[in-house]
Design an enzyme around this catalytic site. Structure first.
Site, PDB file in Angstrom:
ATOM      1  NE  ARG A  46      24.493  44.334  26.131  1.00 48.46           N
ATOM      2  CZ  ARG A  46      24.091  45.102  25.110  1.00 48.46           C
ATOM      3  NH1 ARG A  46      24.112  46.420  25.215  1.00 48.46           N
ATOM      4  NH2 ARG A  46      23.663  44.561  23.994  1.00 48.46           N
ATOM      5  CE1 TYR A  98      40.831  42.918  46.335  1.00 43.34           C
ATOM      6  CE2 TYR A  98      40.592  43.443  44.019  1.00 43.34           C
ATOM      7  CZ  TYR A  98      40.441  42.561  45.070  1.00 43.34           C
ATOM      8  OH  TYR A  98      39.911  41.325  44.836  1.00 43.34           O
ATOM      9  CG  ASP A 170      38.029  50.527  46.202  1.00 39.55           C
ATOM     10  OD1 ASP A 170      37.075  50.285  46.964  1.00 39.55           O
ATOM     11  OD2 ASP A 170      38.648  49.646  45.569  1.00 39.55           O
ATOM     12  CE  LYS A 195      35.776  41.802  48.330  1.00 33.83           C
ATOM     13  NZ  LYS A 195      36.738  42.763  47.812  1.00 33.83           N
TER      14      LYS A 195
HETATM   15  C1  LIG Z   1      37.345  43.036  46.546  1.00 29.06           C
HETATM   16  C2  LIG Z   1      37.769  44.407  46.233  1.00 29.06           C
HETATM   17  C3  LIG Z   1      37.736  44.897  44.911  1.00 29.06           C
HETATM   18  C4  LIG Z   1      37.326  44.045  43.730  1.00 29.06           C
HETATM   19  O1  LIG Z   1      35.991  43.638  43.800  1.00 29.06           O
HETATM   20  P1  LIG Z   1      35.427  42.248  43.207  1.00 29.06           P
HETATM   21  O2  LIG Z   1      33.995  42.314  43.591  1.00 29.06           O
HETATM   22  O3  LIG Z   1      36.189  41.141  43.866  1.00 29.06           O
HETATM   23  O4  LIG Z   1      35.639  42.282  41.730  1.00 29.06           O
HETATM   24  C5  LIG Z   1      38.126  46.209  44.702  1.00 29.06           C
HETATM   25  N1  LIG Z   1      38.559  46.996  45.709  1.00 29.06           N
HETATM   26  C6  LIG Z   1      38.609  46.539  46.987  1.00 29.06           C
HETATM   27  C7  LIG Z   1      39.107  47.453  48.055  1.00 29.06           C
HETATM   28  C8  LIG Z   1      38.232  45.239  47.286  1.00 29.06           C
HETATM   29  O5  LIG Z   1      38.315  44.804  48.548  1.00 29.06           O
END
Ligand SMILES: *Cc1c(COP(=O)(O)O)cnc(C)c1O
Length: 379
Positions: A46, A98, A170, A195
């Site tokens: 962890r 998001y 982000d 992604k």
């Molecule tokens: C998918 C996404 C998230 C969240 O990520 P997860 O891996 O699904 O928890 C946050 N911000 C953006 C822009 C995303 O496309």
């Protein structure tokens, strides 16, 4: 070293035990101490794990930061960052974020005593006006989802810094290959590695990169304290995905641009939203702060819900699915999928209408993708 080289080598060296060229999956929860008062570099997974460390160092290098942190998901990364704060703190959050971030802010953080204002980040005066003495965090995303709005990251970071406010960007949609928010003055860069960074639709993961030593110490402390960490196997997969990030992003970008430009001229399409098109209202800003525009774009089908459903139903190559950034092309209908939970009025106010669809351009041959879209739209 250049991006492609760092994507393959940063944080990674042949395994000292056997010389394995790929970072091994250290699938272990705990590590033997040399003596009770003498642990090795790692003691418990962890707190730290060699496979995760390799990924974290690679992420830090790609985002031009000093410290990287890997998480079990993008949302785990977000939750951990938000734990830097306490009840009474005020956050200024982009009004186009998001959906999961919206839910975490409005349904979880608010209940913990944080005050949250959703603000149009393209309106710098509105951002300035929202600042209060207890404002501690400014949260941005660029381009936004699903309307592909671009915000001036450097200008927002400047405003925040003048008021001692921490900034998060982000960067999921562009990946570090096309945009590096730390270079624009942001404090923390966030990724859903699910992604583009992993890129193969087979892992849920998150990442954070920072450049400030004291902040890194806090994030590292919280990562261990909250236990929001990924397992070694997922870290291995993300590391493998990263090796081709540059090549994939170039291909996503080229195909998306070509499809978006073609769709813009299509008689069955009203409007296309892609920062890489000259028709995009913030095209110039997008070119100034990013080196490319990625593979995601949105379009408004001519007509209403019936025409839009017919279009989606007529596609064979594009899967109707949420998420983005994988090798396969996906299409989604924000009205009934990603943003369905939002009240109808709020959706309309945002500009999400029944005829809006979002496309994540995959790595298939672009001619096949174009033909599929053509068939779906009908001649
Ligand atoms: C998918 C996404 C998230 C969240 O990520 P997860 O891996 O699904 O928890 C946050 N911000 C953006 C822009 C995303 O496309």
């Amino acid at each position: 070293m250049k991006f492609r080289t760092r994507a393959i080598h940063a944080g990674q060296a042949p395994d000292p035990l056997h010389g394995a060229v790929m970072t091994p999956v250290y699938q272990t929860s705990t590590f033997a101490f040399n003596a009770p008062d003498n642990p090795g570099e790692f003691d418990y997974s962890r707190t730290g794990n060699p496979t995760r460390k390799a990924l974290e160092n690679c992420l830090a290098s790609l985002e031009h930061g000093t410290h990287g942190f890997a998480f079990a998901s993008g949302m785990a990364a977000e939750t951990t960052i938000l734990m830097l704060h306490e009840a009474g703190d005020h956050f200024i959050v982009s009004d186009e974020i998001y959906g999961g971030t919206y839910r975490l802010m409005m349904n979880v953080m608010k209940n913990m005593g944080m005050a949250i204002d959703l603000v149009d980040m393209a309106d710098l005066d509105a951002v300035r006006a929202a600042i209060r003495p207890e404002t501690k965090l400014l949260w941005m995303e660029s381009p936004t989802n699903p309307l592909m709005k671009v915000v001036d990251i450097a200008a927002l970071a400047d405003i925040a810094r003048d008021h001692g406010i921490r900034t998060v960007c982000d960067n999921t949609f562009l990946s570090p290959y096309y945009q590096n928010p730390l270079d624009l003055g942001v404090d923390l860069v966030l990724h859903s590695t699910t992604k583009y960074i992993n890129g193969h639709s087979d892992v849920i993961g998150g990442g954070v990169v920072v450049i400030d030593e004291a902040l890194a110490e806090r994030v590292g402390y919280l990562q261990n304290a909250t236990g929001t960490v990924p397992g070694p196997w997922d870290c291995f997969l993300v590391l493998r995905g990263i090796k081709t990030l540059a090549l994939r992003m170039e291909a996503h970008n080229t195909s998306a641009r070509s499809l978006a430009a073609w769709l813009e001229q299509h008689p069955k399409v009203d409007r296309v939203l892609y920062p890489g098109l000259e028709s995009h209202p913030q095209h110039e800003l997008a070119c100034r702060q990013a080196r490319g525009h990625g593979g995601v774009f949105s379009l408004f089908v001519k007509g209403g819900i019936a025409e839009t459903h017919r279009f989606l139903g007529g596609l064979k190559l594009f899967s109707q699915a949420v998420s983005l950034g994988g090798v396969e092309s996906l299409i989604e209908h924000p009205w009934s999928m990603t943003h369905a939970a939002m009240p109808e009025e709020a959706r309309r106010q945002m500009g999400i209408t029944e005829n809006l669809v979002r496309i994540s351009t995959g790595l298939e041959d672009v001619e096949d993708l174009r033909e599929d879209l053509e068939n779906g739209l009908g001649r």
